[in-house]
Design a protein around this motif. Structure first.
Motif, PDB file in Angstrom:
ATOM      1  N   GLU A 181       0.837  -1.214   0.000  1.00 14.42           N
ATOM      2  CA  GLU A 181       0.000   0.000   0.000  1.00 14.42           C
ATOM      3  C   GLU A 181       0.872   1.266   0.000  1.00 14.42           C
ATOM      4  OE1 GLU A 181      -3.447   0.083   0.457  1.00 14.42           O
ATOM      5  OE2 GLU A 181      -3.900  -1.998   1.025  1.00 14.42           O
ATOM      6  N   HIS A 182       2.067   1.151   0.530  1.00 15.22           N
ATOM      7  CA  HIS A 182       2.960   2.309   0.618  1.00 15.22           C
ATOM      8  C   HIS A 182       3.909   2.394  -0.572  1.00 15.22           C
ATOM      9  CE1 HIS A 182       1.714   1.705   4.784  1.00 15.22           C
ATOM     10  NE2 HIS A 182       1.970   2.977   4.969  1.00 15.22           N
ATOM     11  N   ALA A 183       3.814   1.446  -1.499  1.00 14.93           N
ATOM     12  CA  ALA A 183       4.856   1.332  -2.524  1.00 14.93           C
ATOM     13  C   ALA A 183       4.668   2.330  -3.658  1.00 14.93           C
ATOM     14  CB  ALA A 183       4.866  -0.083  -3.079  1.00 14.93           C
ATOM     15  N   ASP A 184       5.780   2.716  -4.273  1.00 16.68           N
ATOM     16  CA  ASP A 184       5.715   3.485  -5.514  1.00 16.68           C
ATOM     17  C   ASP A 184       5.309   2.572  -6.656  1.00 16.68           C
ATOM     18  OD1 ASP A 184       7.054   6.259  -4.866  1.00 16.68           O
ATOM     19  OD2 ASP A 184       8.116   4.714  -3.741  1.00 16.68           O
ATOM     20  N   LEU A 185       5.702   1.314  -6.558  1.00 20.20           N
ATOM     21  CA  LEU A 185       5.323   0.350  -7.593  1.00 20.20           C
ATOM     22  C   LEU A 185       5.179  -1.020  -6.940  1.00 20.20           C
ATOM     23  CD1 LEU A 185       4.917  -0.295 -10.634  1.00 20.20           C
ATOM     24  CD2 LEU A 185       7.395  -0.607 -10.803  1.00 20.20           C
ATOM     25  N   HIS A 186       4.084  -1.686  -7.269  1.00 23.15           N
ATOM     26  CA  HIS A 186       3.846  -3.025  -6.724  1.00 23.15           C
ATOM     27  C   HIS A 186       3.716  -3.996  -7.897  1.00 23.15           C
ATOM     28  CE1 HIS A 186       0.732  -5.990  -4.827  1.00 23.15           C
ATOM     29  NE2 HIS A 186       1.941  -6.510  -4.841  1.00 23.15           N
ATOM     30  N   LEU A 187       4.608  -4.962  -7.975  1.00 22.66           N
ATOM     31  CA  LEU A 187       4.494  -6.009  -8.995  1.00 22.66           C
ATOM     32  C   LEU A 187       3.748  -7.169  -8.355  1.00 22.66           C
ATOM     33  CD1 LEU A 187       8.067  -5.959 -10.620  1.00 22.66           C
ATOM     34  CD2 LEU A 187       6.019  -4.679 -11.294  1.00 22.66           C
ATOM     35  N   CYS A 188       2.489  -7.284  -8.748  1.00 29.96           N
ATOM     36  CA  CYS A 188       1.601  -8.251  -8.104  1.00 29.96           C
ATOM     37  C   CYS A 188       1.656  -9.561  -8.902  1.00 29.96           C
ATOM     38  CB  CYS A 188       0.200  -7.645  -8.086  1.00 29.96           C
ATOM     39  SG  CYS A 188      -1.033  -8.717  -7.405  1.00 29.96           S
ATOM     40  N   LEU A 189       2.707 -10.320  -8.665  1.00 24.90           N
ATOM     41  CA  LEU A 189       2.953 -11.487  -9.520  1.00 24.90           C
ATOM     42  C   LEU A 189       2.087 -12.674  -9.147  1.00 24.90           C
ATOM     43  CD1 LEU A 189       6.405 -13.100  -8.587  1.00 24.90           C
ATOM     44  CD2 LEU A 189       4.852 -11.992  -6.978  1.00 24.90           C
ATOM     45  N   ARG A 190       1.990 -13.624 -10.073  1.00 24.36           N
ATOM     46  CA  ARG A 190       1.303 -14.874  -9.776  1.00 24.36           C
ATOM     47  C   ARG A 190       2.138 -15.638  -8.740  1.00 24.36           C
ATOM     48  NH1 ARG A 190      -0.302 -19.625 -13.772  1.00 24.36           N
ATOM     49  NH2 ARG A 190       1.133 -18.651 -15.228  1.00 24.36           N
ATOM     50  N   PRO A 191       1.496 -16.215  -7.699  1.00 23.10           N
ATOM     51  CA  PRO A 191       2.272 -16.916  -6.664  1.00 23.10           C
ATOM     52  C   PRO A 191       3.185 -17.978  -7.271  1.00 23.10           C
ATOM     53  CG  PRO A 191      -0.046 -16.782  -6.027  1.00 23.10           C
ATOM     54  CD  PRO A 191       0.048 -16.230  -7.426  1.00 23.10           C
ATOM     55  N   GLY A 192       4.379 -18.051  -6.743  1.00 24.20           N
ATOM     56  CA  GLY A 192       5.297 -19.121  -7.156  1.00 24.20           C
ATOM     57  C   GLY A 192       6.077 -18.834  -8.419  1.00 24.20           C
ATOM     58  N   THR A 193       6.002 -17.607  -8.925  1.00 22.61           N
ATOM     59  CA  THR A 193       6.684 -17.323 -10.193  1.00 22.61           C
ATOM     60  C   THR A 193       7.838 -16.333 -10.039  1.00 22.61           C
ATOM     61  OG1 THR A 193       5.137 -15.534 -10.749  1.00 22.61           O
ATOM     62  CG2 THR A 193       4.558 -17.757 -11.509  1.00 22.61           C
ATOM     63  N   ASP A 194       8.354 -16.206  -8.839  1.00 24.93           N
ATOM     64  CA  ASP A 194       9.433 -15.231  -8.611  1.00 24.93           C
ATOM     65  C   ASP A 194      10.640 -15.475  -9.495  1.00 24.93           C
ATOM     66  OD1 ASP A 194       8.736 -13.644  -5.858  1.00 24.93           O
ATOM     67  OD2 ASP A 194       7.911 -15.665  -5.902  1.00 24.93           O
ATOM     68  N   ALA A 195      11.004 -16.739  -9.690  1.00 24.84           N
ATOM     69  CA  ALA A 195      12.206 -17.014 -10.477  1.00 24.84           C
ATOM     70  C   ALA A 195      12.032 -16.494 -11.899  1.00 24.84           C
ATOM     71  CB  ALA A 195      12.514 -18.510 -10.482  1.00 24.84           C
ATOM     72  N   PHE A 196      10.806 -16.623 -12.425  1.00 23.29           N
ATOM     73  CA  PHE A 196      10.551 -16.112 -13.775  1.00 23.29           C
ATOM     74  C   PHE A 196      10.650 -14.582 -13.800  1.00 23.29           C
ATOM     75  CE2 PHE A 196       8.491 -20.230 -13.563  1.00 23.29           C
ATOM     76  CZ  PHE A 196       8.848 -20.823 -14.767  1.00 23.29           C
ATOM     77  N   LEU A 197      10.008 -13.964 -12.816  1.00 19.77           N
ATOM     78  CA  LEU A 197       9.991 -12.499 -12.811  1.00 19.77           C
ATOM     79  C   LEU A 197      11.389 -11.926 -12.558  1.00 19.77           C
ATOM     80  CD1 LEU A 197       8.418  -9.883 -13.040  1.00 19.77           C
ATOM     81  CD2 LEU A 197       7.885 -10.043 -10.604  1.00 19.77           C
ATOM     82  N   LEU A 198      12.084 -12.476 -11.566  1.00 18.75           N
ATOM     83  CA  LEU A 198      13.426 -11.962 -11.274  1.00 18.75           C
ATOM     84  C   LEU A 198      14.363 -12.243 -12.445  1.00 18.75           C
ATOM     85  CD1 LEU A 198      13.829 -12.930  -7.496  1.00 18.75           C
ATOM     86  CD2 LEU A 198      13.437 -10.664  -8.464  1.00 18.75           C
ATOM     87  N   GLY A 199      14.195 -13.428 -13.069  1.00 21.18           N
ATOM     88  CA  GLY A 199      14.997 -13.740 -14.258  1.00 21.18           C
ATOM     89  C   GLY A 199      14.756 -12.705 -15.352  1.00 21.18           C
ATOM     90  N   ALA A 200      13.493 -12.363 -15.558  1.00 21.58           N
ATOM     91  CA  ALA A 200      13.164 -11.388 -16.612  1.00 21.58           C
ATOM     92  C   ALA A 200      13.735 -10.011 -16.274  1.00 21.58           C
ATOM     93  CB  ALA A 200      11.642 -11.313 -16.780  1.00 21.58           C
ATOM     94  N   ILE A 201      13.619  -9.618 -15.012  1.00 20.48           N
ATOM     95  CA  ILE A 201      14.154  -8.307 -14.600  1.00 20.48           C
ATOM     96  C   ILE A 201      15.668  -8.260 -14.835  1.00 20.48           C
ATOM     97  CG2 ILE A 201      14.637  -6.867 -12.574  1.00 20.48           C
ATOM     98  CD1 ILE A 201      11.816  -7.582 -11.542  1.00 20.48           C
ATOM     99  N   LEU A 202      16.351  -9.328 -14.432  1.00 20.94           N
ATOM    100  CA  LEU A 202      17.812  -9.365 -14.613  1.00 20.94           C
ATOM    101  C   LEU A 202      18.164  -9.373 -16.102  1.00 20.94           C
ATOM    102  CD1 LEU A 202      18.570 -11.941 -11.782  1.00 20.94           C
ATOM    103  CD2 LEU A 202      19.489  -9.610 -11.875  1.00 20.94           C
ATOM    104  N   ALA A 203      17.366 -10.093 -16.890  1.00 20.17           N
ATOM    105  CA  ALA A 203      17.633 -10.146 -18.330  1.00 20.17           C
ATOM    106  C   ALA A 203      17.487  -8.759 -18.955  1.00 20.17           C
ATOM    107  CB  ALA A 203      16.678 -11.139 -18.995  1.00 20.17           C
ATOM    108  N   ILE A 204      16.458  -8.031 -18.536  1.00 18.10           N
ATOM    109  CA  ILE A 204      16.269  -6.672 -19.087  1.00 18.10           C
ATOM    110  C   ILE A 204      17.445  -5.784 -18.673  1.00 18.10           C
ATOM    111  CG2 ILE A 204      14.807  -4.620 -19.066  1.00 18.10           C
ATOM    112  CD1 ILE A 204      12.382  -6.489 -18.648  1.00 18.10           C
ATOM    113  N   ILE A 205      17.879  -5.949 -17.422  1.00 19.14           N
ATOM    114  CA  ILE A 205      19.013  -5.134 -16.959  1.00 19.14           C
ATOM    115  C   ILE A 205      20.241  -5.370 -17.850  1.00 19.14           C
ATOM    116  CG2 ILE A 205      20.680  -4.856 -15.063  1.00 19.14           C
ATOM    117  CD1 ILE A 205      18.324  -5.203 -13.100  1.00 19.14           C
ATOM    118  N   VAL A 206      20.573  -6.637 -18.123  1.00 15.56           N
ATOM    119  CA  VAL A 206      21.785  -6.856 -18.938  1.00 15.56           C
ATOM    120  C   VAL A 206      21.532  -6.500 -20.409  1.00 15.56           C
ATOM    121  CG1 VAL A 206      22.911  -8.524 -17.417  1.00 15.56           C
ATOM    122  CG2 VAL A 206      21.401  -9.354 -19.193  1.00 15.56           C
ATOM    123  N   ARG A 207      20.318  -6.712 -20.897  1.00 15.67           N
ATOM    124  CA  ARG A 207      20.044  -6.299 -22.282  1.00 15.67           C
ATOM    125  C   ARG A 207      20.216  -4.792 -22.458  1.00 15.67           C
ATOM    126  NH1 ARG A 207      14.995  -9.856 -24.716  1.00 15.67           N
ATOM    127  NH2 ARG A 207      15.899 -11.875 -24.184  1.00 15.67           N
TER     128      ARG A 207
END
Ligand SMILES: Nc1nc2c(c(=O)[nH]1)N[C@H]1C(S)=C(S)[C@@H](COP(=O)(O)OP(=O)(O)OC[C@H]3O[C@@H](n4cnc5c(=O)[nH]c(N)nc54)[C@H](O)[C@@H]3O)O[C@H]1N2
Ligand SMILES: Nc1nc2c(c(=O)[nH]1)N[C@H]1C(S)=C(S)[C@@H](COP(=O)(O)OP(=O)(O)OC[C@H]3O[C@@H](n4cnc5c(=O)[nH]c(N)nc54)[C@H](O)[C@@H]3O)O[C@H]1N2
Ligand code: SF4
Ligand SMILES: [Mo]
Length: 770
Positions: free
Chosen positions: A211-237
Motif C-alpha cells: 500500500e505504501h509502494a511506488d510500484l507493486h508487482l503483483c505477480l502470480r504466486p510461485g513465479t518469482d524465479a521467472f519475474l526476477l529472471g526477466a528483470i535481470l535479463a532486461i538489466i543486462v540487455r
C-alpha cells in the motif's frame, strides 16, 4: 503491595528483538514501553510487543515439574534427579551401542532465546552427533547455500541498510506485519515521506507494505524465479550492470550474462502475469536509484524454486553494484555465527541429505527416523521449538516422534511436541533467566543484547544451562571436581591464566572440547557478576571476534588490544542492559567478512544457472484438482510463531481465519464467517473463512502460528488451524528441501455438518482456556 520496578529487556516475539522498558510488579509485567536507550530499536515497538505480558504473567500453562510418559501413554510427574538420572543412563546406552548418528537435536533457541543453544549443542557433541535441525533449515538454508557459493562460506550472511537506501525492494516479505528489520513501520513511513526515496514491492498480495509502494508487482504466486529472471535479463540487455563494480569485485559475470540473455523475457513476464510496462518501470527504478537494498523473507524463500530465488535476488543487488556501500546490502558481523558451514560431501546417513550450514532440513526428519536402517535416528532432543506444529506434515512428524527410543522435550509449556515425548523438562522462561538473541542482522553496525532476568525461575523449573550441565555431569563426561575448582579460582583472579588452563584442558581432550560451554558455565560462570553464569560461553566468541575483527570492535567504541580487547568486549556485552554495539566495520567491511580468500564474489554458480535454464513455465500452471494457491503461514497482527500459549493475547483473528478473494469465496457457495474445509493430497483442516480483497484471485491465506492444543475442564480445544496437517514434505526445494509453504495448492469446500458442529463446540471452549 509489591513495589514497581523498571527494567530494560527485549521483545522475544520476532528476531528483531526490539529493546523494551518494562514495569514489573511481583511476577507480573505491568507496563511495556519501547526502550529509547536501545541504540538499535530506538524506542520502536510494533503491535505485538504490548501483549508480551501474556507470555510472562499467566503461569497456568507453565510446566513446573519434569514429566515421564507412563506405559498407558499419559504423563506422571517425577523429580529432577530421577529425570536427569534416567535420561543420562539412556543416552549413555545409546551412545555406547549405536554412536553419534543415533542422536539428533532440534531447536536450541527461538526468536529471543539463543543462550541455551551452546549447551544443547554441547550435549549433541558429547553424544558424538552432528544431526541438527532447527527452524532455519526450513526457511533459510537455500539462502545459506547460495551464500556459501558466492561469498565463500554458508554463514556469510547479508543484511540491508534500509535507513539510508534510496530504493527499498521488498520481495516476498511483509515488514508491516512481520517486521524483519529494525523499526520497520517507521522506516517504511520515512521512505514514503521523502519524494527522493522509493519503495518497490514484489508480492502476489497487495500487502500492507505494498500500500505504501511506488510500484507493486503483483505477480502470480510461485513465479518469482521467472519475474526476477526477466528483470535481470532486461538489466543486462540494457547494459545496466555496474561494470566497474563487477570488474573490481567479482568473478564469472560472462557466464551469468549469457544465461540471462537466453531468457525469453516476454514469455517469463507472462508466466508471472505482470504488465510488461510495470516490469520496465521497475528496472528504471533500479537502474536510476543511487542506492538500492533488497529485503526478502520467507515469501521468497518458502516459495517455488526457493534456492534459485535466493540466487537471483542476490544477483539483483550484485550486478547493479549495490553491495558493500551505503544504502545497499552487505555482509554483517556476528559475535558468533548462528549457523555453520558444511562441505558439499557432508550428508546425513539414511537419507543422504546434504547438510547446509551444519543443519538438516526438518522436511527429511521423518525419513531419518521411520526406517530400519541401522544408522537411523533413535534419540531426539527438542528444545525451544514446536515441530509437531511447525514442521511439514504433522501426522508423519508425530508418527516419527512416537517411533523414537527416547524423546526429550525442553519447553516452558505442554506443547503439541511435548505431548509426543518420553520426558518433558520444564524450563525457566525467557524473562526468568539470562538470555540473548543472536540475530545481528544490521549493516554495517552490529549490536548484541544480553538480557538480565526480570524474575527468578518459576518454582520447579530450571534454566537450560543447568539442565544440560546436570545431564552431562550425570553421563560422567565432566572433568573432576578438583580441575573445575582450580579453573574457577583462576577465572576469579587471573583471566589470562584461566584462558591458558582452559585451552590446555579442552585442547588436550576432545571430550572436554565438546562440552566447553558447560565447563565455562561451571567455572568462569560462577565468577560472573549478578549471577550471569549462563552467559559464560560468550567469553570464547568475544575473544575470537576481537582477535579476528579488532578494527570492528574498536570501531564500535570498545577499547583495548590483544587479550584485553576480548575481555573488554565480553565485559561490555554482560554489563550493557540496552544492548551494545560490538562491531562497526563500515560499509566496506563486507569485504573483510567474505570467506573466498581473494575476497571476490563468485557470480556464476553453475547449479543455479542450470536450474535457470531448465525453468519450465508449465510448472507454474495451477493443479486442476487443487486450484487455489495458499499462503500457508501468513504473518498477521497477532501471530508470533508458537511462542505465546494463551489465546487471549490475540486482539483479533481468534480462530486464525482462512482468507479468500471475494470471487473465490462466492464460488464455494459459502459466505464470510462460515466453516470451510481446506484440503491437499496430505490432509484436511476446517477453518473459519473471511474475505480479503487484497489477495490475488486464486490466492488464499491461512495464518502461521496457530494450532495450539489445550485441555480445559470441558474438554480438549485446538485453537486455530494446525496448518502443517495439510503440508507435504516432498513439496519442497530440491537442494535445501525448504518447504514451499507460501505456494500450497489447495481446494476449498464447505465443511460437513458434523465438522461444523465439532468446530462450534471447540470455538465455544476457547474462552475457557485461562
Ligand atoms: N506478526 C508476526 N511477525 C513475525 C512472525 C510471526 O509469526 N508473526 N514470525 C517471524 C519469522 S520466524 C519470520 S521467518 C518472518 C517471516 O516474515 P514474512 O516473510 O514477511 O512473512 P509471511 O507473511 O510468511 O510472508 C511474506 C509475504 O510473502 C508473500 N508471498 C506469498 N507467496 C509468494 C510468492 O510466491 N512470491 C512472493 N514474492 N511473495 C509471496 C505473502 O503475500 C506475504 O506478504 O516473520 C517474523 N515476524
Ligand atoms: N506451514 C508453515 N509452517 C511454518 C512456517 C510457515 O510460514 N508455514 N514458518 C516457519 C518458520 S519461518 C519458523 S521460524 C518456524 C517457527 O516454529 P518453531 O521452530 O517451532 O519455533 P517457535 O515457534 O519459535 O517455538 C517456540 C517454542 O519455544 C517454547 N519456548 C518459549 N520460551 C522458551 C524458553 O525460554 N525455553 C524453552 N526451552 N522453550 C521456550 C515455546 O513454548 C514453543 O514451544 O515455523 C515454521 N513453520
Ligand atoms: S518488531 Fe519484533 S521484536 Fe520488535 S516489538 Fe515487534 S515483535 Fe517485538
Ligand atoms: Mo522464521
Amino acid at each position: 503491595m509489591t513495589a514497581v520496578e523498571t527494567h530494560k529487556t527485549a521483545c522475544i516475539l520476532c528476531y528483531v528483538n526490539c529493546g523494551l522498558e518494562v514495569e514489573v510488579q511481583g511476577r507480573q509485567i505491568t507496563k511495556v514501553r519501547g526502550d529509547r536507550d536501545n541504540p538499535r530499536s530506538r524506542g520502536y515497538l510494533c503491535q505485538k510487543a504490548g501483549r508480551i505480558p501474556f507470555y510472562t504473567n499467566n503461569t497456568a500453562h507453565r510446566l513446573t515439574t519434569p514429566l515421564r510418559r507412563t506405559p498407558a501413554g499419559d504423563f506422571e510427574p517425577i523429580d529432577w534427579d530421577t529425570a536427569i538420572g534416567e535420561i543420562a543412563e539412556k543416552l549413555n546406552a545409546i551412545r555406547a551401542e549405536h554412536g553419534g548418528y543415533a542422536f539428533g537435536f532440534y531447536g536450541g533457541g527461538g526468536q529471543g532465546n539463543t543462550l541455551g543453544g551452546p549447551y544443547g549443542l554441547a550435549l549433541s557433541k558429547a553424544m558424538g552427533s552432528s544431526i541438527f535441525y532447527n527452524a532455519l533449515s526450513q526457511e533459510k538454508t537455500g539462502d545459506y547455500w547460495v551464500n556459501g557459493e558466492m561469498f565463500g562460506a554458508q554463514n556469510c550472511h547479508t543484511a540491508e541498510d534500509v535507513d539510508h537506501t534510496d530504493l527499498l525492494v521488498v520481495i516476498g516479505s511483509n515488514p508491516w506485519m512481520a517486521n524483519g528489520f529494525t523499526r520497520a513501520r517507521e522506516a517504511v513511513a520515512e521512505i514514503r515521506k521523502d519524494p527522493a526515496r522509493k519503495l518497490l514491492v514484489i508480492d502476489p498480495r497487495r500487502t500492507e507494505v505494498a500500500e505504501h509502494a511506488d510500484l507493486h508487482l503483483c505477480l502470480r504466486p510461485g513465479t518469482d524465479a521467472f519475474l526476477l529472471g526477466a528483470i535481470l535479463a532486461i538489466i543486462v540487455r540494457r547494459g545496466g550492470e555496474d561494470r566497474a563494480f563487477i570488474a573490481a569485485h567479482t568473478e564469472g559475470f560472462d557466464a551469468v550474462r549469457d544465461a540471462l540473455l537466453d531468457i525469453p523475457v516476454d514469455d517469463w513476464i507472462r508466466v508471472a502475469d505482470v504488465p510488461r510496462a510495470d516490469v520496465e518501470a521497475a528496472v528504471d527504478m533500479i537502474l536510476t536509484a543511487p542506492s538500492m537494498t533488497v529485503r526478502v523473507d520467507v515469501g521468497l524463500q518458502q516459495a517455488r524454486n526457493s534456492t534459485l530465488n535466493s540466487y537471483l535476488e542476490k544477483l539483483l543487488f550484485l550486478l547493479t553494484g549495490n553491495f558493500a556501500k551505503r544504502g545497499a546490502n552487505g555482509l554483517h558481523a556476528w559475535l558468533a555465527p548462528l549457523m555453520g558451514h558444511s562441505r558439499p560431501d557432508d550428508v546425513a546417513p539414511v537419507t543422504g541429505q546434504l547438510k547446509i550450514a551444519g543443519l538438516l532440513p526438518p522436511n527429511t526428519l521423518p525419513a531419518q527416523i521411520l526406517t530400519n536402517h541401522p544408522e537411523r535416528l533413535r534419540a531426539f532432543f527438542v528444545d525451544s521449538a514446536n515441530p509437531a506444529n511447525s514442521v511439514t506434515n504433522t501426522a508423519l512428524v508425530e508418527q516419527a516422534f512416537r517411533a523414537l527410543d527416547l524423546m526429550v522435550v525442553i519447553d516452558v509449556a505442554m506443547t503439541e511436541t511435548a505431548r509426543q515425548a518420553d520426558y518433558v523438562l520444564p524450563a525457566a522462561n525467557q524473562f526468568e533467566k539470562w538470555e540473548n538473541s543472536l540475530f545481528t542482522y544490521e549493516y554495517p553496525r552490529n549490536y548484541f543484547h544480553v538480557r538480565a532476568p526480570l524474575f527468578p525461575p518459576l518454582e520447579g523449573t530450571l534454566v537450560e544451562a543447568e539442565i544440560y550441565a546436570r545431564i552431562v555431569r550425570a553421563m560422567g563426561d565432566m572433568p573432576d571436581d578438583r580441575t573445575l575448582a582450580e579453573l574457577r579460582t583462576l577465572a576469579a583472579n587471573d583471566r589470562p591464566a584461566f584462558a591458558q588452563a582452559f585451552r590446555a584442558l579442552t585442547r588436550g581432550e576432545p571430550k572436554y572440547a565438546a562440552i566447553a560451554a558447560v565447563i565455562l558455565y561451571e567455572t568462569l560462570g560462577a565468577t560472573l557478576p549478578d549471577g550471569a553464569a549462563a552467559a559464560a560461553p560468550w567469553w570464547l566468541p568475544a575473544h575470537r571476534f576481537a582477535a579476528d575483527y579488532g578494527e570492528g570492535v574498536r570501531g564500535a567504541g570498545i577499547q583495548g588490544e590483544g587479550f584485553d580487547l576480548g575481555e573488554n568486549l565480553f565485559a561490555a556485552i554482560l554489563s550493557e542492559r540496552s544492548s551494545v554495539a560490538f562491531s562497526d566495520l563500515g560499509y566496506e567491511g563486507s569485504w573483510s567478512l567474505m570467506k573466498h580468500p581473494d575476497r571476490r564474489v563468485r557470480l556464476a554458480v553453475p547449479a543455479m544457472l542450470d536450474w535457470l535454464r531448465r525453468l519450465d513455465p508449465a510448472d507454474a500452471e495451477p493443479d486442476p484438482d487443487y486450484p487455489l494457491m495458499l499462503i500457508g503461514g501468513q504473518r498477521r497482527n497477532y501471530n508470533a510463531n508458537q511462542i505465546i500459549r494463551d489465546p487471549r493475547w490475540r486482539k483479533t483473528d481468534p480462530h486464525g481465519a482462512l482468507h479468500l478473494h471475494p470471487g473465490d469465496l462466492a464460488a464455494t457457495g459459502g459466505g464470510a464467517g462460515d466453516w470451510m474445509a481446506v484440503e491437499t493430497r496430505v490432509g484436511r483442516v476446517v477453518v473459519k473463512v473471511e474475505v480479503d480483497e487484497n489477495l490475488r484471485p486464486g490466492q488464499a491465506s491461512l495464518p502461521h502460528g496457530y494450532g495450539q492444543i489445550y485441555d480445559t475442564p470441558s474438554g480438549r480445544v485446538t485453537v486455530g488451524p494446525r496448518l502443517n496437517v495439510i503440508t507435504d514434505c516432498d513439496d519442497c526445494d530440491p537442494i535445501a528441501k525448504t518447504p514451499y509453504h507460501k505456494n500450497v495448492a489447495i481446494r476449498v469446500s464447505r465443511a460437513t455438518p458434523s465438522e461444523v458442529e465439532a468446530m462450534e463446540r471447540q470455538a465455544a471452549l476457547v474462552g475457557e482456556v485461562a
